[in-house]
Design a protein around this motif. Sequence first.
Motif: not given
Lengths: 242, 407
Positions: B116-119, B138-148, B163-165
């Motif tokens: 199960k790979p993911g985005f 102040l704590y607004s954020n953006e993230s990009v990543g994936g997992h397997l 594993y997730l990042f």
Amino acid sequence: MSKTKLYFALLGLIFLSTDARCFSAEHFVGRIVSAPGAFFFEVQQDMENISPVAVGKRFSVNTCVFPVLAPAGIVNFSAKIKFRSEGNFRTYIPQIDFFGGYWNMIWTKAVEEKSSDIADTDFSGYYFGVLATATISPKTRLFGGFKHSRLNADFELTETKEILGALVDSFDSGFADNFVVAGIEQVKGASRQFIAQIGYGKKTKTISAKFSWRGRYFELGLNIYPEGVLVVHPTLSFHIDL
Amino acid sequence: MKKTAKIILTAFFILSVVVCVRGWKLNGFTPYVCLDLTESVFSYTRGGIFSGGNIDASLGAEFEIFGRNTLYALYSLEYSGPGFHPQDTTNFDERSLSHIMDLEWRFELFDFLVLKPGFNKSIVYRRFGANETWENGLYSNESVGGHLAIDYIFGFTTLTARYLFRDIGFPNYTDLFTEFQNANLSSEISAGAADQKFEEFSLGFERGKLKVRASYIAINFENQKVLLSSGLYGDTLQKDENFQSEVSLKLDFWFFKIYPTVKFAVFRSNQNYMRFKYLGASITDVTNPSGDVTFIDDNYSYDELELSVPAEIISSSGRWAILAGIDITRRVYKSRFARDELNNYKSEKQKNLITRFSAGIKKRITDITSVSLVYGFTVAGSNNKFETYQPYNYTGHSLGLNYRVEF
């Protein structure tokens, strides 16, 4: 009105009163005065009628009775038209509706005539948009679309006045935004639907939710603006489907 | 918001609409729609009455592409408003607005093995009051990543390794301590201080009603340095680690359902803390717990235990249910000392405890819609008595109305 509707209307009113009690009357009025545009933008969304044209109908007209027409004295009118039925032309094409509406707080003109300080007022708004609707089970339809809403809240003074150290000759606290709307409709019987929907304003990041019970002529709604001046807005609308 | 994020968000939304409009005419398509809304009023002993809400709107779909392949897509718009939170987490007034997009490809390699790979792409706006603008939080954020993830299935048991990042950026965050130390500078000097790389390794086990999960989380800060007792930042970058374990059970006894869960977390951070009693306090003896400036080594590390037991009793018709639950969270800091009312450190380590009881009724009003009215009773206690900025010891009540539509 069924017991269920009455039950939830009462719950909504309880939460409305509790919400208002969270702040003192002065604080509450102060919030409206400090951001009248934001407050009336919520009221505008109360009168907006965004749901698909009912199955078997082509056209619908609507006016929001409470709290807009009465007691606020805002004349309002909405309409929606089914442009294309679901499955027409191609099986996968959803139902396409166009909708729009206009409102005006007419008594502001009376204030303008009686006041020597106000030269002109414009307290009105409009909205329009498009909605796509598809059936996902025999009694359930899913809809989504876009709308543009505009609120005009303008006052022009007869002469420049000093207010809080600034020279002012007019106020413009209008709002305009583009929204993404999405929701789900469940048929409860002949001409009766339960509708849940959510709206998100791209520029103002306004988030709102609405639950409504739509009958043959009346629609009882519960609008919720979590970041709003007044969080819970119960509404009652009258409509004719043709 | 970055231009690329806007493009991804727009493309994903258009894709979702297109897929949803077209998709259910195809075989093997399962749409998912959920609108969950809660509006509550809160009252607590240290303050007045306030209201807050939560919205979770999700639109998703699962497609069987061909053979053993399934594509799962989900977009969620989540709003979290004011409410009670455990001590040392978020303020009662804090709000967040999140756009979360998930894509996962499930590929059945064998009958017993699923890959199960993911985005994932997320945009989170946070602010402390309705008068702030979302973008400037102040704590607004953006993230990009994936997992397997890999599911290994044998009999009625599923073993999952994942594993997730995430690459998380905080475009507005500024280190107030650095700004304070360099008050004469007018330019931004601590941009990107909270930017971080988030990694999680987890192992899960599921058999029938039992679920066990253990994970290790590493948060590596890209720019934030560790504070030294001199009051200056050293060369070491901040690193946070969290070891978590969780055991949950789903027990159904005809009309009575109960879902007990136990979680244990060991959080460790190499970051330290310098407590200033007032603006302009000078650094003299930083080891003096009653001094104007005190240095606390290993300030943020703690152990936390949480027990959660929600339960419901369902009527014979299935239309009504009685809800009840208890949630207990206890946090013990490894090195941080508790403070007295005057902001002086005491000799004992800080310990927080929050216990939440809830009881309510739920009514199913249509096949897909339910409404609940829930009363909550919260008791928070801590040996930390310095509560100028956040309450640690209070008793609170809440009454919440929840609507849920799920298809």
